[in-house]
Scaffold this active site. Structure first.
Site, short mmCIF file in Angstrom:
data_model
loop_
_atom_site.label_atom_id
_atom_site.label_comp_id
_atom_site.label_asym_id
_atom_site.label_seq_id
_atom_site.Cartn_x
_atom_site.Cartn_y
_atom_site.Cartn_z
N HIS A 232 -3.89 14.88 2.15
CA HIS A 232 -2.85 15.79 1.72
C HIS A 232 -2.69 16.94 2.71
O HIS A 232 -1.59 17.43 2.95
CB HIS A 232 -3.22 16.33 0.34
CG HIS A 232 -2.02 16.68 -0.47
ND1 HIS A 232 -2.07 17.12 -1.76
CD2 HIS A 232 -0.71 16.65 -0.16
CE1 HIS A 232 -0.87 17.35 -2.19
NE2 HIS A 232 -0.02 17.08 -1.25
N CYS B 37 11.65 3.63 7.26
CA CYS B 37 11.44 4.91 6.56
C CYS B 37 9.98 5.34 6.54
O CYS B 37 9.63 6.26 5.84
CB CYS B 37 12.00 4.85 5.15
SG CYS B 37 11.25 3.57 4.14
N ASP C 280 3.09 1.44 3.87
CA ASP C 280 2.45 0.44 3.03
C ASP C 280 2.44 -0.93 3.68
O ASP C 280 1.49 -1.69 3.51
CB ASP C 280 3.14 0.37 1.66
CG ASP C 280 2.61 1.45 0.71
OD1 ASP C 280 3.30 1.81 -0.24
OD2 ASP C 280 1.48 1.92 0.96
N GLU D 52 8.04 -3.50 2.05
CA GLU D 52 6.68 -2.93 2.15
C GLU D 52 5.58 -3.96 2.06
O GLU D 52 4.41 -3.64 2.26
CB GLU D 52 6.43 -1.94 1.02
CG GLU D 52 7.49 -0.91 0.82
CD GLU D 52 7.08 0.13 -0.20
OE1 GLU D 52 6.27 1.00 0.16
OE2 GLU D 52 7.55 0.06 -1.35
#
Lengths: 523, 92
Positions: free
Chosen positions: A179, A478, A431, A407
């Site tokens: 994060h 993306c 992913d 993905e």
């Protein structure tokens, strides 16, 4: 001069002076010893000195002003600080030295028989506390343009420390998918993680280079290298400035191909930022934030306002609303999602939505309604593996364009089967790479294996792009690589038609595209 | 070197306020060594915490040993600040 190989967590390059902090949870532990400790002690005292001066001026010459005066004098007290320095010289850490001296002086006061003198112990405690704080969060002073170095950097630290205008962050541990890294990227502050041993090697105030492109930290760089990096830094700044100036213009390659540069957003604030940064539309509107409303998220009304707003702000540019992309690993109690051993491979994305219709319908209803007013709105589906998944949704929404995120390897390898139900495709490389390499990108022990340059990803993308073009549907990327300097030329050359990135990166991505000539053999 | 004995005349002796004033004055003379004494106990005149431990009350006799740059000036200013009764003074 030494180079330490790290992992790039947030792009950019920086050259500046090291500022070491030791962090424990959310408090600095004052573990410094020796010269480090003396240095930090003096810094802390200096800040406190200034603050006390300001405090006493504010309060004036009344009784309270006297208290600050005595605190200022305690700050200069040779007995107290002489003892602290002695203890540090004996080998104690800064925290230990401060605590011991505080205890000793306080005990001294508490042994006095006169109550009025005894109570002065509080002043001692207060000043010691404030000195510690001056070295810890609130009153910390970090020179502007420092490169902050620590064993571990938590998200709350990035937020706290940002106000000191650091040029970069380097952590000895950590991961580029943490994060903290995401925050650093969002704020445009270069960051390196997994720089093993850096806190032992670098000293406070030493010049160092943070190279986010080569993913290395250069300790004690030679003068020549410093000069090179200073120039690079200046060049980047100039680039950024030019990019910002041209951000509203379309991104067209040298040979005349228009590439759409969309923004990935996850909140209404980011939508405004996307517009401000010149995005050609919203590539992925992540809607999970709506789930923080709890039960209300199951009512279409709580979606409507947000979708309308997105449609309006970007009108007439496209807004791709991604249906809820969640799984058992997400903390939404009210959904009663069953526990899974492998949430990444379990009930998530579109599968979950099709199984839990109460989650799917309100969202679709809201999108349908918003679409009536704002036809630039479309839908994008997460985690698709089977054509049936898309077919079902398409049947429910009629006219509204439906696209999918590519993905999973299954999706990438069977695009032709999806194509007739889809209106566009966006490759979710984050992913996709994860599932292809079978590596958890946030995994503590495997994060260095997660490498977007791995040829398997590019082979998959090549196949995907070819199929998409065969069916004449828009295909773009993306994932993170869409915003990375080293990958953009290759992506464009492969025929990618859109790149969707964090709003911050829209201008520079457009600028990079304008410098490309994909039809030229050297590209 | 200046040696003196002072009887504290202020009601608040060498409590917080006067002690702070003394130390504030003392710190203006970086090249001056100042030692206070009460009942044989000696403390550094620039240390607020140390001076407070003397627990100087009105009527107490405090010994002063001052040596270095600015002795005279310091002493003059001190007399004004502390308003003590000078019992003895010896200047070398």
């Amino acid at each position: 001069m030494r180079r330490i190989k790290c992992l790039p967590a947030s792009p950019g390059i920086a050259i500046g002076k090291a500022f070491l902090i030791s962090l424990k949870d959310f408090s600095f532990s004052l573990k410094e010893k020796g010269e480090e400790a003396i240095f930090l002690l003096e810094k802390g005292k200096n800040i406190l000195r200034e603050n006390l001066q300001l405090d006493s001026e504010k309060v004036g010459k009344k009784e309270e002003g006297d208290i600050f005066l005595s605190h200022i004098l305690l700050l200069e007290d040779p007995e107290i600080w002489g003892k602290v320095k002695e203890k540090i010289e004996e080998g104690k850490s800064l925290g230990e030295a401060l605590n011991e001296v505080e205890d000793e002086v306080v005990s001294l006061f508490e042994s006095l028989n006169d109550e009025r003198f005894r109570s002065r112990a509080d002043d001692i405690k207060d000043i010691m506390r404030r000195v510690k704080e001056a070295m810890i969060g609130n009153e910390l002073f970090i020179p502007e343009g420092s490169i902050i170095i620590s064993e571990e950097i938590l998200p709350s630290h990035i937020v706290e420390l940002e106000k000191w205008k650091p040029k970069g962050f380097i952590s000895a541990a950590g991961s580029p998918f943490s994060h903290s890294a995401i925050l650093a990227r969002a704020k445009g502050i270069p960051m390196l993680t997994s720089c093993q041993g850096i806190t032992e090697i670098v000293g406070n105030d030493e010049t160092l280079i943070l190279d986010g492109e080569k993913a290395e930290a250069i300790i004690e760089p030679s003068n020549r290298l410093q000069k090179i990096y200073l120039e690079k830094e200046a060049l980047r700044r100039k680039e950024e400035k030019e990019a910002i100036a041209q951000r509203h213009l379309p991104a067209i390659t040298i040979d005349g191909k228009r590439i759409m540069v969309y923004a990935n957003v996850g909140s209404t604030k980011e939508i405004e930022e996307a517009k401000e940064m010149g995005a050609d539309g919203i590539g992925i509107f992540r809607t999970e934030f709506l789930l923080f409303q709890g039960e209300d998220a199951l009512r279409k009304e709580s979606h409507l306002k947000v979708y309308r707003m997105a449609g309006e702000i970007l009108y007439p540019q496209p807004v791709h609303i991604r249906l809820f992309d969640i799984g058992a690993d997400k903390p939404f109690q009210f959904l009663n999602l069953p526990d899974e051993l492998n949430p990444a491979l379990g009930l998530r994305g579109i599968r979950l939505l099709l199984k839990k219709r109460e989650l799917l319908y309100p969202q679709l209803e809201a999108i349908k309604e918003a679409h009536k007013e704002y036809p630039n709105i479309s839908i994008i589906l997460p985690m698709v593996s089977f054509p049936e998944e898309v077919k079902e949704i398409k049947e429910m929404v009629g006219e509204i364009p439906v696209g999918i995120m590519v993905e999973t390897p299954a999706c990438a390898l069977s695009l032709s089967k999806m194509a007739k139900f889809c209106d566009f495709f966006s490759i979710g490389t984050n992913d996709l790479l994860q599932y292809t390499l079978a590596v958890d990108r946030a995994g503590k022990d495997v994060s260095e294996l997660y490498n977007p340059a791995h040829p398997s990803l590019w082979r998959l993308m090549k196949i995907t792009i070819r199929e998409a073009k065969r069916y004449g549907k828009e295909i773009g990327v993306c994932g993170e690589i869409a915003g990375e300097r080293e990958f953009i030329p290759r992506l464009i050359k492969m025929g990618v038609e859109h790149l969707s990135v964090s709003p911050r990166f829209v201008p520079i991505v457009k600028k990079i595209i304008r410098s490309l000539n994909p039809s030229d053999a050297k590209g | 070197m200046l040696k003196a004995k002072l009887r504290l005349r202020r009601e608040d002796g060498l409590h917080a306020r006067p002690a702070a004033q003394l130390v504030a004055l003392a710190l203006k003379y970086p090249k001056l060594e100042i030692v206070l004494e009460k009942n044989g106990k000696e403390v550094n005149g620039k240390s607020l915490s140390a001076i407070l431990t003397l627990q100087g009350e009105m009527g107490d006799v405090i010994g002063f040993k001052v040596s270095g740059e600015g002795e005279e000036e310091f002493w003059e200013n001190l007399e004004q600040t502390i308003q003590g009764e000078v019992l003895e003074i010896e200047k070398n």
